[in-house]
Design an enzyme around this catalytic site. Structure first.
Site, PDB file in Angstrom:
ATOM      1  N   GLY A  27       2.808   7.494  -3.365  1.00 34.27           N
ATOM      2  CA  GLY A  27       2.566   6.845  -4.612  1.00 34.27           C
ATOM      3  C   GLY A  27       3.395   5.622  -4.551  1.00 34.27           C
ATOM      4  N   SER A  28       2.918   4.565  -5.097  1.00 30.78           N
ATOM      5  CA  SER A  28       3.676   3.325  -5.003  1.00 30.78           C
ATOM      6  C   SER A  28       4.757   3.296  -6.027  1.00 30.78           C
ATOM      7  CB  SER A  28       2.749   2.133  -5.174  1.00 30.78           C
ATOM      8  OG  SER A  28       2.262   2.099  -6.447  1.00 30.78           O
ATOM      9  N   THR A1530      -1.489   5.584  -3.486  1.00 25.80           N
ATOM     10  CA  THR A1530      -2.119   6.378  -4.547  1.00 25.80           C
ATOM     11  C   THR A1530      -1.826   5.855  -5.938  1.00 25.80           C
ATOM     12  OG1 THR A1530      -0.234   7.880  -4.397  1.00 25.80           O
ATOM     13  CG2 THR A1530      -2.223   8.491  -3.212  1.00 25.80           C
ATOM     14  N   CYS A1531      -0.633   5.311  -6.167  1.00 29.84           N
ATOM     15  CA  CYS A1531      -0.303   4.858  -7.521  1.00 29.84           C
ATOM     16  C   CYS A1531      -1.138   3.661  -7.934  1.00 29.84           C
ATOM     17  CB  CYS A1531       1.179   4.516  -7.614  1.00 29.84           C
ATOM     18  SG  CYS A1531       2.238   5.961  -7.505  1.00 29.84           S
ATOM     19  N   GLN A1532      -1.549   2.862  -6.968  1.00 23.89           N
ATOM     20  CA  GLN A1532      -2.363   1.695  -7.265  1.00 23.89           C
ATOM     21  C   GLN A1532      -3.829   1.912  -6.927  1.00 23.89           C
ATOM     22  OE1 GLN A1532      -1.280  -1.164  -8.755  1.00 23.89           O
ATOM     23  NE2 GLN A1532       0.644  -0.068  -9.022  1.00 23.89           N
TER      24      GLN A1532
END
Length: 1564
Positions: A27-28, A1530-1532
């Site tokens: 995740g970013s 995944t975060c973006q």
């Protein structure tokens, strides 16, 4: 591993990488950060280090202030030495000084730079060095130093412009002697333009950045255009000349291939156009630059329904506004649009939008604001009918416009044919009606009579007109009267009949008679200030009344009274004979006749049919406990089902026509108010245009304090006067969202005599001892564990700030507030108890050492409540207490205006919430949950009228805004004792099982809230719609077995778009939502009449009203991001009147915890036990041993936990034997899928429940504590997932939620969880009823077999260990005991056997949220809400939803292959892909289109191995790319795709990555 250019985010690049042995992922860092490239404006590589150090120190809490003071001293001394070097006359010393200045500024923090006094001497020297043409290094380093200063210390920009930095930088840009100097100067101007656009504009900045941009590389060209767009924010008619010379350049840039340059050029042009809207001459200059042609081409819509040009939604609709503004002031533009067939574009926009057809966003037009822009364009194409165009130039322009329209009738007719049906579709949107009516009048006036007659036959124009004539808006009534006159003048033969049938004549007659009533009400004006607007309104209405009278006397002089349509009498006759055989069906057939057009809404409402049907279907909820009585009351209900939904109903059920008429009737007669709040006066830094400016002002208003004065009530004797013993004033500044309960907690210790207080109200020795090496943070933490405050039981408070009104500066930092929240959430166990939990969790693989992580940009010393003397705008010497100090769980409580408890409070229901102090504003006592803003708003409404009543009056609007700047006196006194025992008794009975049969229990209860403030007519319509919605769902149980003609009415038919639109209007105003001032009807209808609203609207309602303020703000921000198409938008870019960051983002605090994958379930139990109830926090999870953090790992945690809770060994759920189900062809071919079902879980380890998960019935004596703990965990996890908008991968049967909420369930519901058992029980019940009807003679036979021969025993089918009676396994079911057996099975399956499990789930859920927050959803919608959706993908859909960036465009071959490969994914492959990208195997509600940030494909580069010679280099690079696996952030939602050489290679590598690259998040 090499990364694609610009793929990193946050503090490190974290991603998920597919691989065979190691799966790496991420995740970013920051969810709102876009990956940056060298071509994008970005911070220097080392410029974030000091900020990172500060963040780290905040996390650790180790002597933060002392450390920062130390670093500030170092920076000051360093700058002194640099200044001496810069003042030297030696060139080398000057160059060295500038070089060191660059390093110092880049490495220093904002705080250390801001406090450095040397900046005032350094900046003038930098300006001088910029002009040092004899030294390239001096110019370069001075420009670079200015850039770093503007970047690291935005507040210095104002100081820099005062010393003339911008003209000096512009000179270097215009000279462009050295490219490096020009680029540094451009970067500096770009950063300054974000803070000081006006100064940059007036200094010739636009010309400087655009004039020579062709000599720069692509990245710098982007910066140049974005800087110009920033400066265009400050354009006004007086400064237009500063951009006039560059208009043609901006228009030329619209044809560039670089999407970023095109986007920013459009933005600049739109801002210029909106700034000169009122100047016809300046609009002419803009049009003369050739902007119209490119703009028309760019708003074209592709065949797929998407945009042709690669623009964001905000920019796209900005271009539409530009065209509308230009067309309204230039006939040539309007003629161009009309000739180009602009109506085709508008039709394509609206037809592809789900907003019109389903009430849910979709296509390009996703919001009502987008629709408003489209209508604005349509309104500008045709000339006005009254010829009022202001000055002489305007009249000449209008004359030429009218001449063109008269000479081009075919174009006008086509425009009318396209637009009039569209206008009828959008007419239910309330705030768009003035624009809709304006366009309709123009169309009716200009189109030919034959075309108008053709349109009138197929559209219900008369019905719309009739409903609007009774509007309370005088302006709309005037427009409608004009339209009626025009239609009657052009087509008297057509509309004379329609106006009678649709009730237009009746409405006009009512309007003509309304003048006397209005005249009587006029003298009752509350004050002279409000009487003048009342006169102007009554003048407008008087004109409408006079025109209505003249219209009636001219066209309907003899039929205004006593005459009614013929169909009306027929309907009244049928309504009076409903109980007669066949009449009900005849009535429904009449409603269907002529495709529903035979009966008008006016006839339907005045026929008495609604009241007759309500009486016909009435069920007495106080009776019906006996089966025979219940069956008697349901006779009429069953007859309606037979007539409208049975086999004779045909392909389309007749009930749908009744529902449609009721829906149309409700839209015609409802008058629910829309609370459009007036924004307070806030000086917004860098103001935006139009809708952006309004949103910014309203968002800023949330954080701008209000002025209060606390005054002791004149009858109060027990409490002291506030600040009586000090020299300070009793005036405060308080943030609007603070509640009376929070204010009470803060005030109590200051006004309670010390002898009566539970603890010391003044400074304590513990506070004094706390001052030491640890600083104020340590002092607050120590005091927080050693003293208590007089308040609610079980709370602790630091003694240094709460009870010491004489201390001058009391500030609680966010870290202290978070620490206090942890202490409070441990339910009084203290530090030692928390440490024990930490130890237990560490043993279980859970790391709770990760403390609160907030916004990196938050201000530690924010001051939401400030105490002290207030002198005008001067607030420098005010005493302060933070908002978190006021709240009990880390967030301000929010209360409903009408007494609804805040959900943060309800989640902590174990507290004694009875107030000890009551506040009063005016003569109104305030509820504890009322916010300060609520109280003041209602107080002002009593004095000046509600905002919706005065918004059209500028003088009243100004009065409202001025009032908010006043000081409001809040009186306080001791609260009276309230007996809450009765309320608690009612609460305990909330989930009691109903004893009535289900249909009677549901139809017999009160459908609507008793205090719903509507007319009797509206009440009857809503009541009947509620009954029909209920009957529609229960209908299958009353139809004959094997019936194939039953077609239930779709819930979409019940949706009332007009009322739904009114509900969503409130969501667009942050003040209305956050201050909990939505009208009461919104809360009442969203729960009792949820069928009126689409699911998406009710989901928005949930997140705008049912959660705490931090989560509300997060939701509003995400909605705004999605609408604007800007993933980088953040609330804290908005500045208030002090120029400081708004405190909105500070309210959300993230709680980070770590858990081991191998011990996920026990770790999750510990985490949820401690952190689930923290409403002020957003829970984020990191896996032990992995570096990835953020949304991706958190979503995967919820997914894996969902799977753990479905394990067979937990014995929680019903399960079926998989061998009883036939395998599909794919399962037979695919070895892996032979052992996986449903969610891809191993059915040997996990339950198999094809109808959804439902608790396994267990005798209450055998229910173990472990099972109850797991259900309690499920409740906590589910509520937490709802709160944080996470997804669970659990297919829970909707019946579970129905049982959990205490709804009635019966035998016919069992087939929903076990179709075989349900069918068997229904068959047994049918045979039993036949046996009773036959006189109870002979034995009961089932399918020809005697009941005794079936050898049924009193054990639960499928579970022989569950005995339904004592020794049930030895008791055979006989004819005489069959009824007892059926009841026992139902009771065990739906009641007794699952009661304890459901109660444990309910307890866990209500630790976080009250279960009744789900009242606004149907139980079958919970699956979408909690689990998201899995939708089929097509290439077209993917092309509309997937974005491209950083090396890829939508036309690239790899992207085209990617869309094709992904569209072919089905079943488990699609789940794996979604989980690989997002962390969850399913998409959020709304599907891929609602994924935020959107799925973005970026190019992943891979360096080729070194080769000797040039030959083979390209082949080697291709081979390297083909061997590289795709990865994700995944975060973006960034998918990093290598440029594969073939589609087959891409498919193989993608499938390998999504299969093998799961279950790990690592840094790369």
């Amino acid at each position: 591993m090499d990364e694609p250019q610009g793929s990193g985010g946050g503090e490190g690049s974290q991603e998920r990488q597919g691989g065979a042995d190691a799966a790496q992922g991420s995740g970013s860092g920051g969810e709102d950060q876009e990956p940056k490239t060298e071509q994008q404006p970005s911070r220097a590589a080392g410029s974030t280090r000091a900020g990172d150090i500060q963040v780290l120190l905040r996390k650790i809490g180790a002597e933060f202030r002392d450390s920062m003071a130390f670093s500030t001293g170092i920076a000051t001394r360093k700058l002194e030495a640099i200044l001496e070097s810069m003042k030297s006359e030696d060139l080398s010393d000057q160059q060295q000084g500038l070089h060191e200045l660059c390093q110092c500024v880049m490495m220093s923090s904002d705080d250390s730079l801001a406090s450095a006094p040397q900046l005032g001497e350094i900046i003038p020297l930098l300006v001088n060095f910029l002009s040092a043409e004899h030294s390239f290094e001096l110019m370069l380093y001075s420009a670079r130093s200015i850039r770093y200063l503007a970047e690291n210390l935005p507040g210095s920009c104002r100081q820099m412009v005062q010393f003339g930095v911008v003209p000096a930088l512009s000179a270097r840009m215009l000279a462009i002697e050295f490219i490096d100097v020009a680029e540094e100067s451009l970067s500096a101007i770009f950063r300054i333009s974000r803070e000081e656009p006006k100064t940059c504009l007036e200094s010739g900045g636009v010309t400087a950045v655009l004039l020579h941009m062709e000599f720069l590389d692509a990245g710098m060209q982007r910066i140049a255009v974005e800087a110009a767009a920033n400066m265009c924010r400050a354009v006004n008619p007086d400064t237009f000349e500063m951009v006039q010379g560059q208009l043609e350049k901006l228009v030329t840039l619209l044809k560039y291939e670089d999407a970023h340059i095109v986007e920013r050029s459009c933005t600049a042009l739109v801002r210029i156009c909106e700034a000169i809207t009122q100047r016809r001459d300046l609009i002419g200059v803009l049009v003369g630059c050739g902007v119209i042609g490119p703009a028309v081409e760019m708003i074209a819509v592709a065949e797929t329904g998407g945009m042709v040009a690669p623009l964001s939604p905000t920019t796209y609709f900005g271009l539409i506004r530009l065209l509308a503004i230009c067309a309204a002031r230039s006939h040539m533009v309007a003629e161009t649009l009309l000739s180009s067939g602009i109506s085709d574009t508008m039709l394509a926009l609206v037809r592809s939008s789900g907003l019109i057809h389903t009430g849910e966003g979709g296509g390009l037009v996703r919001t009502n604001e987008h629709l408003s822009d489209v209508l604005m364009l349509a309104d500008s194409v045709l000339p006005a009918t009254d010829g009022a165009n202001g000055d002489e130039d305007g009249q000449e322009d209008a004359a030429q416009h009218n001449a063109f329209v008269a000479a081009n009738a075919s174009l006008v007719n086509k425009f009318g044919q396209d637009m009039l049906p569209l206008l009828m579709q959008v007419s239910n949107t309330v705030h768009l009606r003035p624009r809709v009516l304006s366009i309709m009048v123009k169309v009716a006036f200009h189109v030919d009579v034959a075309v108008l007659e053709e349109l009138a036959q197929g559209l219900a124009v008369s019905g719309l007109v009739a409903s609007l004539l009774v509007s309370s808006n005088d302006h709309i009534v005037g427009q409608v009267v004009g339209l009626v006159e025009l239609l009657m003048e052009k087509l008297p033969g057509v509309f004379a009949t329609q106006f009678m049938k649709e009730g237009v004549v009746h409405a006009m007659n009512k309007l003509a008679l309304s003048l006397d009533k209005d005249t009587e009400l006029a003298p009752g004006a509350p004050s002279p200030s409000t009487s003048e607007p009342a006169q102007s309104v009554s003048t407008l209405r008087r004109e409408s009344v006079d025109r209505a009278r003249a219209f009636l006397s001219t066209h309907f002089g003899d039929v205004c009274s006593g005459t009614e349509p013929e169909e009306l009498g027929h309907l009244r006759c049928l309504s009076a004979r409903l109980t007669e055989p066949g009449v009900l069906r005849e009535l429904l057939v009449t409603l269907k006749a002529d495709n529903g057009s035979r009966v008008s809404v006016y006839e339907f409402l005045n026929s008495g049919m609604i009241g007759a049907l309500n009486a016909f279907l009435r069920v007495d909820g106080n009776k019906g406990f006996r089966r025979d009585v219940a069956e008697g009351m349901l006779v009429n209900v069953k007859s309606l089902v037979d007539a409208s939904l049975g086999p004779e109903a045909g392909d389309q059920p007749l009930l749908v026509w009744l529902v449609r008429k009721l829906r149309d009737a409700l839209m015609a007669i409802e008058e629910f108010p829309v609370r459009a709040m007036i924004a307070r006066r806030v000086r917004v830094h860098n103001p935006l245009r139009t809708g952006e400016a309004d949103q910014s002002h309203r968002l800023c208003s949330i954080g701008v304090p209000l002025k209060l004065k606390l005054v002791r009530h004149e009858d109060e004797t027990a409490l002291k006067e506030f600040n009586k013993d000090t020299k300070q004033s009793s005036e405060l500044t308080v943030e609007p969202m603070v509640t009376m309960q929070a204010l009470e907690d803060w005030l109590l210790q200051r006004v309670t005599p010390s002898s009566d207080a539970d603890g010391d109200a003044g400074p304590s020795s513990a506070a004094t001892k706390g001052r030491g090496a640890g600083g104020e943070d340590q002092q607050a933490e120590e005091a927080g564990t050693s003293s208590s405050r007089p308040g609610r039981a079980g709370e602790s408070a630091p003694a240094n700030g709460r009870g010491a009104p004489n201390e001058p500066n009391r500030v609680m930092t966010r870290a202290q507030a978070a620490k206090q929240l942890e202490n409070a959430s441990s339910e009084g166990k203290g530090i030692e108890a928390m440490s024990e939990d930490d130890q237990d969790m560490a043993e279980e693989g859970v790391d709770v050492g990760e403390v609160v992580v907030g916004d990196d940009n938050m201000d530690e010393d924010s001051e939401p409540i400030q105490e002290g003397s207030i002198r005008g705008e001067d607030e420098d010497e005010l005493e302060s207490v933070s908002e978190d100090e006021l709240s009990e769980d880390g967030e301000p409580f929010l209360g409903e205006l009408h007494g609804l408890m805040s959900y943060a409070q309800a989640a902590h229901g174990n507290r004694d919430t009875q107030p000890r102090i009551v506040f009063q504003l005016g003569d109104v006592a305030l509820l504890p949950q009322t916010t300060v803003y609520q109280a003041i708003r209602e107080y002002l409404a009593k004095q000046h009228g509600l905002e919706e009543d005065v918004e059209g009056d500028p003088e009243k609007v100004a009065t409202w805004q001025r009032c908010f700047e006043e000081t409001f006196s809040f009186k306080y006194r001791t609260a009276p004792k309230v007996d809450t025992s009765k309320e608690r008794r009612v609460a305990r009975k909330r989930h009691a099982c109903r004893q009535q049969p289900l249909p009677v229990a549901v139809l017999g209860r009160l459908a609507l809230p008793e205090d719903l403030n509507v007319s009797a007519e509206v009440w009857d319509v809503l009541e009947l719609m509620y009954k029909l919605d209920t009957i529609n769902q229960l209908a299958p149980r009353w139809l004959p077995k094997g019936t194939t003609g039953c077609h239930k009415v779709s819930r979409r038919e019940f949706i009332c778009t007009k009322v739904a639109s009114k509900l969503t209007q409130h969501f667009k105003d942050p003040l209305t939502v956050c201050a909990r001032t939505m009208p009461q009807w919104t809360h009442q209808l969203a729960t009792s009449c949820k069928f009126l609203f689409p699911f998406d609207y009710r989901r928005k309602y949930f997140y705008c009203t049912r959660v705490g303020l931090p989560h509300i703000l997060k939701f509003l921000l995400e909605e705004r991001k999605a609408a604007s198409g800007s993933p980088s938008l953040t609330m804290n870019v908005i500045r208030d009147d002090q120029g400081r960051l708004s405190r909105l983002a500070q309210l959300k605090v993230t709680k980070q915890v770590r858990v081991a994958r191998r011990n996920l379930l026990p770790g999750a139990m510990k985490i949820m036990e401690i952190y689930a109830k923290m409403q002020g926090h957003e829970l984020e999870v990191q896996f032990l041993g992995e570096e990835g953090t953020g949304t991706g790992p958190t979503l995967e945690f919820y997914t894996l936990l969902s799977h753990e809770l479905q394990r067979r060994k937990l014995k929680m759920w019903r399960t079926e034997d998989i061998s009883m189900h036939k395998k599909s062809t794919r399962e037979e071919e695919d070895e892996e899928d032979k052992k996986t079902k449903g969610h891809g879980l191993d059915v040997q380890e996990h339950v198999y429940a094809p109808q959804g998960l439902f608790p396994k019935p267990i005798p209450q004596s055998k229910v173990t504590k472990k099972i109850l703990n797991h259900f309690r965990l499920l409740g906590r996890v589910m509520a937490r997932a709802l709160l944080d908008q996470r997804l669970l991968d659990m297919d829970i049967n909707p019946l579970f939620f129905k049982v959990a909420q205490g709804e009635a369930v019966d035998l016919y519901d069992i087939k929903e969880i076990d179709s075989a058992l349900g069918a068997t029980l229904e068959k047994l019940q049918a045979e039993l009823e036949s046996w009773k009807a036959g006189g109870r003679r002979g034995p009961i036979a089932v399918d020809g077999t005697a009941l005794d021969d079936l050898c049924l025993t009193f054990t639960l089918p499928g579970n022989v260990d569950y005995e339904l009676r004592e020794k049930g396994g030895q008791s055979i079911v006989r004819t005489s005991t069959l009824e007892q057996y059926i009841e026992a099975v139902v009771r065990a399956t739906l009641h007794d056997g699952i009661e304890l499990q459901v109660q444990a789930f309910r307890e866990g859920f209500e630790e976080v949220l009250p279960l009744d927050v789900l009242d606004c959803f149907y139980e079958e919608e919970m699956d979408v809400l909690l689990r998201g959706i899995q939708e089929p993908w097509t290439v077209k859909k993917l092309a509309d939803c997937v974005k491209c960036n950083h090396g890829y465009t939508t036309q690239c071959q790899p992207v085209q292959w990617f869309l094709e490969v992904v569209s072919e994914l089905q079943g488990m492959d699609q789940r794996r892909f979604v989980q690989f990208v997002t962390g969850s195997p399913r998409l959020p509600p709304g599907g891929l289109a609602s994924l935020h940030p959107p799925l973005t494909v970026v190019r992943k580069t891979q360096s080729a191995p070194s080769t000797e010679g040039s030959s083979g280099g390209a082949a080697s690079l291709d081979e390297s790319q083909n061997l590289t696996l795709p990865s994700v952030a995944t975060c973006q939602n960034y998918f990093k795709l290598p440029a594969y050489t073939t589609k087959d290679i891409m498919r193989r590598q993608l499938l390998f990555a999504i299969t093998e690259g799961q279950n790990s998040f690592d840094l790369t």
